[in-house]
Write an enzyme that holds these catalytic residues in place. Structure first.
Site, PDB file in Angstrom:
ATOM      1  N   GLY A 240      13.089  36.403 -36.477  1.00  0.00           N
ATOM      2  CA  GLY A 240      13.899  36.663 -35.292  1.00  0.00           C
ATOM      3  C   GLY A 240      15.151  35.810 -35.210  1.00  0.00           C
ATOM      4  O   GLY A 240      15.500  35.322 -34.140  1.00  0.00           O
TER       5      GLY A 240
ATOM      6  N   ILE B 255      17.520  31.697 -30.071  1.00  0.00           N
ATOM      7  CA  ILE B 255      16.506  30.686 -30.364  1.00  0.00           C
ATOM      8  C   ILE B 255      16.257  30.530 -31.859  1.00  0.00           C
ATOM      9  O   ILE B 255      16.156  29.409 -32.376  1.00  0.00           O
ATOM     10  CB  ILE B 255      15.199  31.026 -29.618  1.00  0.00           C
ATOM     11  CG1 ILE B 255      15.407  30.874 -28.109  1.00  0.00           C
ATOM     12  CG2 ILE B 255      14.064  30.122 -30.089  1.00  0.00           C
ATOM     13  CD1 ILE B 255      14.221  31.347 -27.278  1.00  0.00           C
TER      14      ILE B 255
ATOM     15  N   TYR C 291       6.282  44.555 -23.376  1.00  0.00           N
ATOM     16  CA  TYR C 291       6.596  43.222 -23.914  1.00  0.00           C
ATOM     17  C   TYR C 291       5.528  42.209 -23.526  1.00  0.00           C
ATOM     18  O   TYR C 291       4.975  41.509 -24.384  1.00  0.00           O
ATOM     19  CB  TYR C 291       7.961  42.792 -23.391  1.00  0.00           C
ATOM     20  CG  TYR C 291       8.333  41.359 -23.675  1.00  0.00           C
ATOM     21  CD1 TYR C 291       8.570  40.924 -24.978  1.00  0.00           C
ATOM     22  CD2 TYR C 291       8.473  40.442 -22.635  1.00  0.00           C
ATOM     23  CE1 TYR C 291       8.920  39.605 -25.238  1.00  0.00           C
ATOM     24  CE2 TYR C 291       8.841  39.126 -22.885  1.00  0.00           C
ATOM     25  CZ  TYR C 291       9.056  38.712 -24.185  1.00  0.00           C
ATOM     26  OH  TYR C 291       9.410  37.410 -24.430  1.00  0.00           O
TER      27      TYR C 291
END
Length: 259
Positions: free
Chosen positions: A13, A20, A169
């Site tokens: 990611g 992040i 999610y």
């Protein structure tokens, strides 16, 4: 903190340079780790913030200029064979893998009335299934004679605050929260710790001024969490100083509460 100079870490990611995953990669490289960056720009392209098309390659080049050992792989983690392929890529690049930081996430807004089976399946495929299979592939190749075996999962704040607009999610992220302790117990005898991070609300470029002010007002510290906050925690959990910390879900959110 013990140096990470002999460690190889997969960071998933890392598609956007301000988010992040990128902050984690920068911090790990600064501590001496070799990093395999994973990204999937087509997901971001579907979101309001859009894709950072050159983000991962620019990040990788930046880190290499700073002396880092860094490789980048673009991969759709909803594909069944993607987790194993990601571990194989890290092994091919660096010879072994010591840690997985499963920072990737699919987050699509759906209230109960809007909920679809297709989105539930895709969110669980990316957030839960891919993460579990990535842990499996990592554990299968891990050399238990090497110190520093680490798995870091990422959840959200659904376990202490309601998030009714993001059901696919939070359902898929809640599963990771609940899996953490069982994975930790299973792997600790091999010297691999497993922990889970809730990074709190992070302003990574998607919030408008009104939202930024509202979230900051709810936080006792008067601000949002930042990617750098998360990166510091990740780096410590990967270090030898944290070798007795396992099975934990740790919130890095400044005591934030939506209530």
């Amino acid at each position: 903190m013990t140096s990470l100079s002999d460690r190889v870490v997969i960071v998933t990611g890392a598609s956007r340079g301000i988010a992040i995953g990128a902050a984690i990669a920068r911090r790990l490289v600064a501590e001496g780790a070799a990093v395999l960056l994973h990204s999937w720009a087509p997901y971001d392209a579907e979101q309001p913030w859009g894709a950072d098309e050159q983000g991962p390659e620019v990040l990788a080049a930046e880190l290499r200029r700073d002396g880092g050992r860094v490789e980048h792989v673009s991969m759709d983690l909803s594909a069944l064979d993607a987790p194993t392929a990601l571990v194989d890529a890290a092994q091919a690049a660096f010879g072994h893998v010591d840690a997985v930081v499963a920072n990737h996430a699919r987050s699509v807004s759906q209230w109960l009335e809007e909920l679809t089976a297709a989105e539930l399946d895709l969110s669980f495929a990316v957030n839960t299934r891919a993460t579990l299979l990535l842990v499996k592939a990592f554990a299968a190749q891990h050399d238990d004679a090497r110190p520093g075996g680490r798995v870091l999962l990422f959840t959200s704040g659904q376990y202490h605050d309601a998030m009714p607009a993001e059901l696919p999610y939070i359902a898929s992220k809640a599963a990771l929260h609940e899996l953490t302790r069982s994975l930790a117990v299973h792997l600790i005898h091999r010297g691999i710790t497993v922990n889970c991070i809730n990074p709190g609300p992070n302003d990574t470029g998607y919030a408008d001024d009104k939202t930024r002010a509202a979230v900051a007002a709810l936080n006792p510290g008067g601000r949002w969490s930042t990617p750098a906050d998360t990166a510091r925690l990740v780096t410590w959990l990967l270090s030898d100083e944290a070798d007795w910390i396992t099975g934990q879900t740790i919130a890095s959110d400044g005591g934030w509460s939506s209530r």
